[in-house]
Scaffold this active site. Structure first.
Site, PDB file in Angstrom:
ATOM      1  N   CYS A  47      18.587  14.840  20.184  1.00 21.40           N
ATOM      2  CA  CYS A  47      19.808  14.197  20.576  1.00 21.40           C
ATOM      3  C   CYS A  47      20.933  14.491  19.172  1.00 21.40           C
ATOM      4  O   CYS A  47      22.211  14.376  19.728  1.00 21.40           O
ATOM      5  CB  CYS A  47      19.288  12.516  20.534  1.00 21.40           C
ATOM      6  SG  CYS A  47      18.555  12.082  19.087  1.00 21.40           S
TER       7      CYS A  47
ATOM      8  N   GLU B  12      19.178   4.483  21.098  1.00 18.97           N
ATOM      9  CA  GLU B  12      19.663   5.893  20.494  1.00 18.97           C
ATOM     10  C   GLU B  12      19.746   6.714  21.470  1.00 18.97           C
ATOM     11  O   GLU B  12      18.828   7.033  22.356  1.00 18.97           O
ATOM     12  CB  GLU B  12      18.674   6.476  19.257  1.00 18.97           C
ATOM     13  CG  GLU B  12      19.203   7.049  18.448  1.00 18.97           C
ATOM     14  CD  GLU B  12      18.809   8.454  18.190  1.00 18.97           C
ATOM     15  OE1 GLU B  12      19.551   9.189  19.256  1.00 18.97           O
ATOM     16  OE2 GLU B  12      18.189   8.928  17.627  1.00 18.97           O
TER      17      GLU B  12
END
Ligand code: ADP
Length: 505
Positions: free
Chosen positions: A272, A238
């Site tokens: 993120c 990720e």
């Protein structure tokens, strides 16, 4: 913690907001990884043999303990990250949510599936999930408690042991999570944090595990993926995002401004999935800019263990300097700073960055397409939804996106056209707490998904088990009976008809 190599210096953990050293802890070197893995593997065999209900009881107690000790959890998160109390609270809530979700649904995700048999009536087929064994997690500093433990919960529930390498900037929350898990009844060998330098521990960690889950930068993700490829072990990554937000006519602009404040400035923009670029339609530009300017300009920034501050510091002065460099570069190349700028807020240290909105950017500027990962967004004016989609999708990265537009269906249609792994309508970050949908990126934002069935099944290898009731087994016995052209023709007639028989295809 695992045994430490005597030569390694102790690791100071600092509160970036105050500059104070909040803990000095042992770190381990590469030589600690293999022994830790050995202990973990021995414990895993016993753990996987226990029924789901017993493993779930440990995770349930962890869930309750984390909430019971909320002050300690929030203090710890804040102390090593400098973030606001509310941002720390969001971590705790999401850890509890992840535990709650997998406690309720994980068993179902991992239950055997009866499948269509190879030969109807004569055979049976099912697929099952078996834990990989030893899972390695490499985690970043932006959500030390959440990313330090939430991804481990489904791994543990599935019957794995976990070796985890928290960021050396923020190891305390993972160590606290370990203590809570152990207090909840987990064998300490099943969740072992390895505190130390990423480049030193990363290689040996990947070498020791059966699966690696990485969350962090695209550059380091690539190193981890290469190491996993060498060993042919599965991995998930990720990575970063340059997440677009679209504000189109018909949207409630006040709501969109709130969405921007949450999406761009929560966690000081170090998320993120946070909003990094915003495409605003001509028709709503003035209203949106006025609202964003007022709201972002008024954000209360500082350090507090209460809820009176909306945005804390960044994780380090180094990182804050990188973020400021994006703002300075944009300013020097002619961008307009609508709010904020490349000076820390008055009276605060250099780990703080002033919430900033930039417009008039172009592709020569770092802020244009590189992830900034701070409380900075760039605004761009567009003439149509088509232009917004084209610009939003013109990126190497594809993690999260956000659409604000009149009419739910129209907004959903735009969301589908975003080249991202996750998209939100009338929200920016909702995806992370929507545990029943897979979460992850496309393009250079990563591989693999957390949450939903995928988020627990990734920690397992899929095993298929087929059974035959006939001696000699299914197909083979039938083929053995076919030894003349006539029988071949009969068999092929059956094969031809088979396609038409409902329930047997
Ligand atoms: P950042 O650059 O923002 O610190 P990273 O992606 O480097 O983000 O960090 C995420 C995690 O990866 C941290 O736990 C870090 O220690 C770890 N890490 C750093 N370098 C390596 C490496 N070469 N191999 C494996 N993990 C690493």
């Amino acid at each position: 913690m695992a045994t430490s190599a005597p030569t390694l210096p102790l690791l100071d953990v600092d509160n970036p907001a105050t500059g104070e050293t909040v803990a000095t802890i042992e770190q381990v070197g590469a030589d600690a990884v293999a022994p830790a893995a050995e202990r973990a593997r021995a414990a895993q065999v016993r753990w996987a043999a226990r029924p789901w209900r017993e493993r779930a009881a440990v995770v349930r107690r962890f869930h309750d303990l984390a909430l019971d000790r909320s002050d300690l959890v929030l203090d710890t998160i804040q102390s090593e990250s400098g973030k606001s109390r509310r941002d720390a609270l969001a971590e705790l809530i999401t850890v509890a949510g992840t535990a709650r979700y997998y406690l309720a649904h994980g068993r179902h995700h991992l239950s055997d599936r009866r499948a269509r048999p190879g030969v109807p009536l004569l055979t049976r087929a099912r697929s099952a999930w078996q834990p990989h064994g030893l899972v390695g997690l490499i985690t970043p500093w932006n959500f030390p408690f959440l990313l330090g433990v939430a991804d481990a919960l489904p791994a543990l529930l599935a019957g794995n042991a976990v070796l985890t390498k928290p960021s050396e900037l923020t190891p305390l929350s993972t160590l606290l999570a370990r203590d809570l898990l152990v207090e909840a009844g987990l064998d300490p060998d099943l969740f072992q944090p390895l505190v130390g330098a990423g480049p030193e521990l990363g290689g040996p960690l990947v070498a020791a595990v059966d699966y690696v889950g990485f969350t962090g930068s695209t550059a380091t993700g690539r190193i981890v993926a290469r190491a996993a490829a060498d060993r042919l072990i599965p991995c998930s990554l990720e990575l970063g995002g340059k997440n677009p937000m679209l504000v189109m006519p018909g949207a409630r602009i006040e709501d969109a401004v709130h969405g921007l404040v949450a999406g761009g400035f929560a966690n000081s923009g170090q998320t993120c999935i946070s909003v990094e670029r915003i495409y605003v339609h001509d028709d709503v530009w003035d209203e949106f800019v006025a609202g964003a300017r007022a709201r972002v300009g008024a954000l209360r920034v500082g350090w507090s263990e209460g809820f009176d501050v909306e945005m804390g510091s960044l994780v380090s002065v180094d990182h804050a300097d990188k973020v400021r460099a994006h703002i300075a570069d944009a300013r020097e190349r002619g961008a307009e700073i609508l709010v904020g700028g490349d000076e820390p807020p008055p009276g605060l240290g250099r780990a703080f960055v002033t919430p900033t909105i930039v417009t008039g950017t172009d592709e020569t500027m770092a802020i244009h397409s590189e992830e900034t990962f701070g409380p900075v967004v760039r605004l761009e004016r567009v003439a149509s939804a088509e232009e917004a989609i084209a610009k939003a999708n013109d990126s190497d990265l594809g993690l999260n996106g956000s659409v604000w537009a009149g009419g739910r269906r129209g907004a959903r249609g735009l969301a589908r056209r975003l080249a991202v792994g996750t998209a939100n309508v009338n929200s920016t970050l909702l995806i992370y707490n929507s545990y029943d949908v897979p979460m992850g990126g496309i393009r250079r934002s990563g591989i693999g998904r957390r949450h939903a069935a995928a988020g627990i099944q990734r920690y397992c290898r899929q095993q298929s088990i087929v059974e035959s009731f006939s001696r000699g087994g299914g197909y083979e016995i039938i083929l053995r009976l076919v030894d003349t052209p006539k029988r071949t023709a009969a068999l092929l007639r059956v094969v031809r008809l088979w396609r038409r028989v409902p329930g047997m295809r």
